[in-house]
Write a protein that holds these residues in place. Sequence first.
Motif, PDB file in Angstrom:
ATOM      1  N   TRP A  37       3.486 -16.050 -17.088  1.00  0.00           N
ATOM      2  CA  TRP A  37       3.790 -14.732 -16.534  1.00  0.00           C
ATOM      3  C   TRP A  37       5.024 -14.130 -17.200  1.00  0.00           C
ATOM      4  CZ3 TRP A  37       1.299 -11.231 -13.794  1.00  0.00           C
ATOM      5  CH2 TRP A  37       0.172 -11.620 -13.077  1.00  0.00           C
ATOM      6  N   LEU A  38       5.909 -15.006 -17.707  1.00  0.00           N
ATOM      7  CA  LEU A  38       7.079 -14.499 -18.428  1.00  0.00           C
ATOM      8  C   LEU A  38       6.665 -13.678 -19.634  1.00  0.00           C
ATOM      9  CD1 LEU A  38       9.389 -17.657 -18.348  1.00  0.00           C
ATOM     10  CD2 LEU A  38       9.661 -15.559 -17.021  1.00  0.00           C
ATOM     11  N   VAL A  39       5.636 -14.146 -20.350  1.00  0.00           N
ATOM     12  CA  VAL A  39       5.139 -13.403 -21.513  1.00  0.00           C
ATOM     13  C   VAL A  39       4.576 -12.054 -21.083  1.00  0.00           C
ATOM     14  CG1 VAL A  39       3.530 -13.459 -23.459  1.00  0.00           C
ATOM     15  CG2 VAL A  39       4.642 -15.576 -22.697  1.00  0.00           C
ATOM     16  N   VAL A  40       3.866 -12.036 -19.963  1.00  0.00           N
ATOM     17  CA  VAL A  40       3.309 -10.777 -19.457  1.00  0.00           C
ATOM     18  C   VAL A  40       4.433  -9.783 -19.161  1.00  0.00           C
ATOM     19  CG1 VAL A  40       1.985  -9.719 -17.596  1.00  0.00           C
ATOM     20  CG2 VAL A  40       1.285 -11.936 -18.523  1.00  0.00           C
ATOM     21  N   TYR A  41       5.488 -10.272 -18.507  1.00  0.00           N
ATOM     22  CA  TYR A  41       6.607  -9.385 -18.193  1.00  0.00           C
ATOM     23  C   TYR A  41       7.238  -8.797 -19.458  1.00  0.00           C
ATOM     24  CZ  TYR A  41       6.422 -11.580 -13.570  1.00  0.00           C
ATOM     25  OH  TYR A  41       6.019 -12.039 -12.343  1.00  0.00           O
ATOM     26  N   VAL A  42       7.457  -9.665 -20.446  1.00  0.00           N
ATOM     27  CA  VAL A  42       8.114  -9.215 -21.684  1.00  0.00           C
ATOM     28  C   VAL A  42       7.270  -8.161 -22.387  1.00  0.00           C
ATOM     29  CG1 VAL A  42       8.876  -9.941 -23.978  1.00  0.00           C
ATOM     30  CG2 VAL A  42       9.405 -11.354 -21.976  1.00  0.00           C
ATOM     31  N   VAL A  43       5.971  -8.429 -22.531  1.00  0.00           N
ATOM     32  CA  VAL A  43       5.088  -7.482 -23.217  1.00  0.00           C
ATOM     33  C   VAL A  43       5.017  -6.163 -22.444  1.00  0.00           C
ATOM     34  CG1 VAL A  43       2.711  -7.052 -23.958  1.00  0.00           C
ATOM     35  CG2 VAL A  43       3.746  -9.303 -24.320  1.00  0.00           C
ATOM     36  N   ALA A  44       4.936  -6.250 -21.127  1.00  0.00           N
ATOM     37  CA  ALA A  44       4.854  -5.034 -20.321  1.00  0.00           C
ATOM     38  C   ALA A  44       6.142  -4.215 -20.423  1.00  0.00           C
ATOM     39  CB  ALA A  44       4.571  -5.393 -18.866  1.00  0.00           C
ATOM     40  N   ILE A  45       7.290  -4.883 -20.379  1.00  0.00           N
ATOM     41  CA  ILE A  45       8.561  -4.158 -20.466  1.00  0.00           C
ATOM     42  C   ILE A  45       8.703  -3.502 -21.830  1.00  0.00           C
ATOM     43  CG2 ILE A  45      11.072  -4.436 -20.527  1.00  0.00           C
ATOM     44  CD1 ILE A  45      10.742  -6.622 -18.405  1.00  0.00           C
ATOM     45  N   TYR A  46       8.385  -4.252 -22.905  1.00  0.00           N
ATOM     46  CA  TYR A  46       8.494  -3.654 -24.233  1.00  0.00           C
ATOM     47  C   TYR A  46       7.490  -2.510 -24.396  1.00  0.00           C
ATOM     48  CZ  TYR A  46       8.652  -2.848 -29.191  1.00  0.00           C
ATOM     49  OH  TYR A  46       8.785  -2.235 -30.404  1.00  0.00           O
ATOM     50  N   GLY A  47       6.279  -2.695 -23.866  1.00  0.00           N
ATOM     51  CA  GLY A  47       5.295  -1.617 -23.923  1.00  0.00           C
ATOM     52  C   GLY A  47       5.778  -0.367 -23.213  1.00  0.00           C
ATOM     53  N   GLY A  48       6.415  -0.551 -22.056  1.00  0.00           N
ATOM     54  CA  GLY A  48       6.969   0.589 -21.341  1.00  0.00           C
ATOM     55  C   GLY A  48       8.085   1.263 -22.123  1.00  0.00           C
ATOM     56  N   LEU A  49       8.979   0.456 -22.725  1.00  0.00           N
ATOM     57  CA  LEU A  49      10.050   1.018 -23.548  1.00  0.00           C
ATOM     58  C   LEU A  49       9.489   1.833 -24.709  1.00  0.00           C
ATOM     59  CD1 LEU A  49      12.475  -2.052 -23.719  1.00  0.00           C
ATOM     60  CD2 LEU A  49      12.959   0.137 -22.614  1.00  0.00           C
ATOM     61  N   PHE A  50       8.465   1.274 -25.364  1.00  0.00           N
ATOM     62  CA  PHE A  50       7.867   1.967 -26.504  1.00  0.00           C
ATOM     63  C   PHE A  50       7.194   3.260 -26.064  1.00  0.00           C
ATOM     64  CE2 PHE A  50       4.319   2.907 -29.311  1.00  0.00           C
ATOM     65  CZ  PHE A  50       4.934   2.890 -30.562  1.00  0.00           C
ATOM     66  N   ALA A  51       6.448   3.213 -24.942  1.00  0.00           N
ATOM     67  CA  ALA A  51       5.726   4.398 -24.486  1.00  0.00           C
ATOM     68  C   ALA A  51       6.696   5.519 -24.091  1.00  0.00           C
ATOM     69  CB  ALA A  51       4.823   4.034 -23.302  1.00  0.00           C
TER      70      ALA A  51
END
Length: 539
Positions: free
Chosen positions: A311-325
């Motif tokens: 789940w840590l990987v999911v959080y990281v990808v989601a946060i970076y995706g949000g930052l990028f968007a």
Amino acid sequence: MHSIEVVLVMLLAVVVSGYLTRVLPLPLPLVQIALGATIAGAFGQGVTLDPHVFFVLFLPPLLFLDGWRIPKDGLFRDRGLVLQLALGLVVFTVVGIGLLIHWMIPAMPLGVAFALAAILSPTDPVAVSSIAARSPIPRRVMHILEGESLLNDATGLVCFRFAIAAALTGSFSLVSASLTFLWLAIGGIAVGVAVTFGINLGHAMVSRLFGEAAGTPILISLLTPFGAYLLAEQIGASGILAAVAAGITMSYVELSGRALATTRVQRTAVWDTVQFSLNGIIFVLLGEQLPWIVQRAMRSVLEAGHVQAWWLVVYVVAIYGGLFALRFGWVWTSLRFGLYRGGPEAQRPSRRLVAAMSLAGVRGALTLAGVLTLPLLLADGSPFPTRDLAIFLAAAVIILSLLLGSFVLPRLLRGLEVPEAGEEERAVDHARHEAAVAAVAAVERAQHDLPEARNHPDLYASAALRVMSLYEDRLRRDPVKGIDADALRRADDAERALRLAGVHAERARIYELARNREISDAIARKLVRELDLMEARNR
């Protein structure tokens, strides 16, 4: 390990990383992070990173140098776009990513989520410069990114400070936050400008009265950013903005031309070494922190309400995706009403350009050092909630942004066209022409005014003709007369290449004479230095 040994090992890692990047197809920051993690694993422990020491020791000189060397015309030309990214985008990111993190991880209080979003919002000037060294970022885009990364730190840190205060006390005042931000910004900039002008004015007065020792101006330039940073922090202003303002002010002070040519050459070499060393140590330190950050995050993953560590990987990808968007949307809007305003493509900036600027907004060690200042305890003495998880998420987002910026950005930038100002080459030609006119006039005056010229008029007249002939090509390159400047520029390049070939041959011969003991090593050093300066002038 003792402190001295740690510093030496980190410097050795920086040296090794420079060679490894020539062998491995990896960007320099990632190699240095890997070496830092290797050092931590080999010695069984990482360096205990004191965030306050980090801010004082590493950030002032690097921010000062970036402010000193950033092209001011580009910074002021695109000031509207830079301020939109440095101020508006940061606040937009704090709100959007803070809500996203709290929604994904309900166990993380809203104040902590906003604090994590705030420290993730500013891009890192060191990381941006490291990415730019490997990726051919267009000049104007690079100026915008550099300006943004220099100015958005204060906004992010102010938001971070108030988010932590809200997490500790449960209250938040918009009026208080706004007033604090104004004081941090205005006070920091004022301190940086005043310290730089004051130090240089005092140095000039003392030098006129007593003279100066060799190396003093270089040491003063090294101490200036620390003085500006510490004084600003002492009065509660932004030390980061003070260091940046001191660097920008230094570039204008330098226009006085008081420094000797040899001082400028030596100072550039010293600052290049400082920049390379500190940049490298920052990423090595980041790598050394990773093992214990990952271990503590694995232990604290239960705080988020999940058992599986993935789940840590999911959080990281989601946060970076949000930052990028969020960054993509903000950059697209800013470019539409900024960089492309009034042009034929005013309604549709290139998606590839927007994506490139979004990926180039990488996070760095500034984010890690900031998130490490999260308090250990709340006001009631209980542990600060999800602290280890927040530190891990910040570190992982840094790594992910560096990876994507290093590997994807070069492909996006290939063949990318950006609206440029288009006046730089003409400005260079004009400056060279005016400088040549001034040089010829000075040679003519010196030919008659020098004391020895009266005793040997023919000798000085012949020498003056040879010297003035060096400026004839520049004087013919008058843009008003319609001369083919491109052809003359190609001729300059050819002449420069031949001069460098001659300099290399001279230097090789001097070394050979010294090895054969036909001249002393002192004479060899003197002559080689003259040739080195000549080569630097013709580069």
